[in-house]
Enzyme design. Structure first.
Site, mmCIF file in Angstrom:
data_model
loop_
_atom_site.group_PDB
_atom_site.id
_atom_site.type_symbol
_atom_site.label_atom_id
_atom_site.label_comp_id
_atom_site.label_asym_id
_atom_site.label_seq_id
_atom_site.Cartn_x
_atom_site.Cartn_y
_atom_site.Cartn_z
ATOM 1 C CG HIS A 89 14.446 74.266 36.022
ATOM 2 N ND1 HIS A 89 13.659 73.770 36.437
ATOM 3 C CD2 HIS A 89 14.163 74.718 34.822
ATOM 4 C CE1 HIS A 89 12.575 73.120 35.839
ATOM 5 N NE2 HIS A 89 12.957 73.909 34.626
ATOM 6 C CE LYS A 117 3.512 73.126 29.924
ATOM 7 N NZ LYS A 117 4.830 73.270 30.144
ATOM 8 N NE ARG A 137 15.584 69.634 29.148
ATOM 9 C CZ ARG A 137 14.405 69.547 29.512
ATOM 10 N NH1 ARG A 137 13.875 69.184 30.542
ATOM 11 N NH2 ARG A 137 13.307 70.081 28.642
ATOM 12 C CB SER A 147 9.582 69.464 36.058
ATOM 13 O OG SER A 147 10.485 70.713 36.129
HETATM 14 P P1 ADP Z 1 8.433 75.052 30.232
HETATM 15 O O1 ADP Z 1 7.066 74.558 30.341
HETATM 16 O O2 ADP Z 1 8.168 76.337 29.501
HETATM 17 O O3 ADP Z 1 9.174 74.102 29.199
HETATM 18 P P2 ADP Z 1 9.974 74.052 32.303
HETATM 19 O O4 ADP Z 1 9.916 74.336 33.588
HETATM 20 O O5 ADP Z 1 10.041 72.707 31.644
HETATM 21 O O6 ADP Z 1 8.963 74.955 31.407
HETATM 22 O O7 ADP Z 1 11.450 74.686 31.566
HETATM 23 C C1 ADP Z 1 11.707 75.972 31.588
HETATM 24 C C2 ADP Z 1 13.013 76.179 30.856
HETATM 25 O O8 ADP Z 1 14.174 75.314 31.445
HETATM 26 C C3 ADP Z 1 13.170 75.594 29.381
HETATM 27 O O9 ADP Z 1 13.996 76.356 28.590
HETATM 28 C C4 ADP Z 1 13.735 74.195 29.549
HETATM 29 O O10 ADP Z 1 14.354 73.892 28.157
HETATM 30 C C5 ADP Z 1 14.758 74.577 30.490
HETATM 31 N N1 ADP Z 1 15.188 73.346 31.285
HETATM 32 C C6 ADP Z 1 14.259 72.506 31.649
HETATM 33 N N2 ADP Z 1 15.007 71.489 32.207
HETATM 34 C C7 ADP Z 1 16.276 71.586 32.217
HETATM 35 C C8 ADP Z 1 17.731 70.943 32.387
HETATM 36 N N3 ADP Z 1 17.611 69.874 33.007
HETATM 37 N N4 ADP Z 1 18.756 71.617 31.994
HETATM 38 C C9 ADP Z 1 18.593 72.959 31.244
HETATM 39 N N5 ADP Z 1 17.581 73.517 31.156
HETATM 40 C C10 ADP Z 1 16.250 72.753 31.482
#
Ligand code: ADP
Length: 167
Positions: A21, A45, A94, A131
């Site tokens: 992130h 969630k 990703r 996450s």
């Molecule tokens: P959501 O539940 O909305 O997917 P996340 O916190 O999992 O929320 O992810 C928020 C954003 O960050 C999404 O666009 C996700 O694809 C991106 N994201 C999560 N992990 C990574 C990573 N390792 N590298 C790049 N983008 C990421």
């Protein structure tokens, strides 16, 4: 040429925030005048940290990043984006698996709210960081030093210690 001021929102669960992130945030802050990290309060969630805790953790990490801020939001993301007069949604990518879901989400957000989405690809080293996996590995005591900031790892350990003591 005069350029329009562009405010972007990076929405997500951030439960917890990872280096993946942060990588997207670091790249995004160079593209936009203002970047709001928006922590979703999802009623469905299963979450480890409360939205307030997630906002607090992110606040510490972005303290030195100009134009970057964090807040939580309730309800539909596009409604929130409208209220905050956001121009662009920022999402991270990703893998090809992400593309399929994100494509659908971006099309929906454009159809219902006329909002464009900008995607940023993560650094190779964070291409497998999520996450969900971070929570799992942390619950088993694994080494996550390359994937999340030290402060976040400590918060995770404290949280799992507390949960273990409760059971
Ligand atoms: P959501 O539940 O909305 O997917 P996340 O916190 O999992 O929320 O992810 C928020 C954003 O960050 C999404 O666009 C996700 O694809 C991106 N994201 C999560 N992990 C990574 C990573 N390792 N590298 C790049 N983008 C990421």
């Amino acid at each position: 040429m005069n350029r329009k001021f562009v405010r972007a929102v990076f929405p997500g669960s951030f439960d917890p925030i990872t280096n993946g992130h942060l990588d997207v945030i670091n790249r995004g802050m160079k593209l936009f005048d203002e970047l709001i990290i928006a922590v979703g309060r999802s009623p469905i969630k299963n979450q480890l940290f409360t939205p307030e805790e997630r906002v607090e953790m992110i606040t510490e990490l972005i303290a030195d990043m100009p134009g970057v801020m964090v807040e939580s939001f309730r309800g539909l993301m596009v409604e929130y984006a409208r209220r905050r007069k956001v121009d662009v949604i920022l999402r991270g990518l990703r893998s090809l698996t992400d593309v399929q879901y994100e494509f659908q989400l971006a099309m929906t957000n454009r159809a219902v709210a006329g909002l464009e989405t900008v995607f940023i690809m993560t650094s190779e080293q964070y291409g497998f960081t999520s996450s969900t996996l971070i929570r799992e590995v942390a619950s088993l005591g694994g080494d996550l030093s390359n994937l999340i900031p030290t402060g976040i790892y400590e918060r995770l350990q404290q949280r799992f210690d507390k949960l273990r003591n409760r059971n």
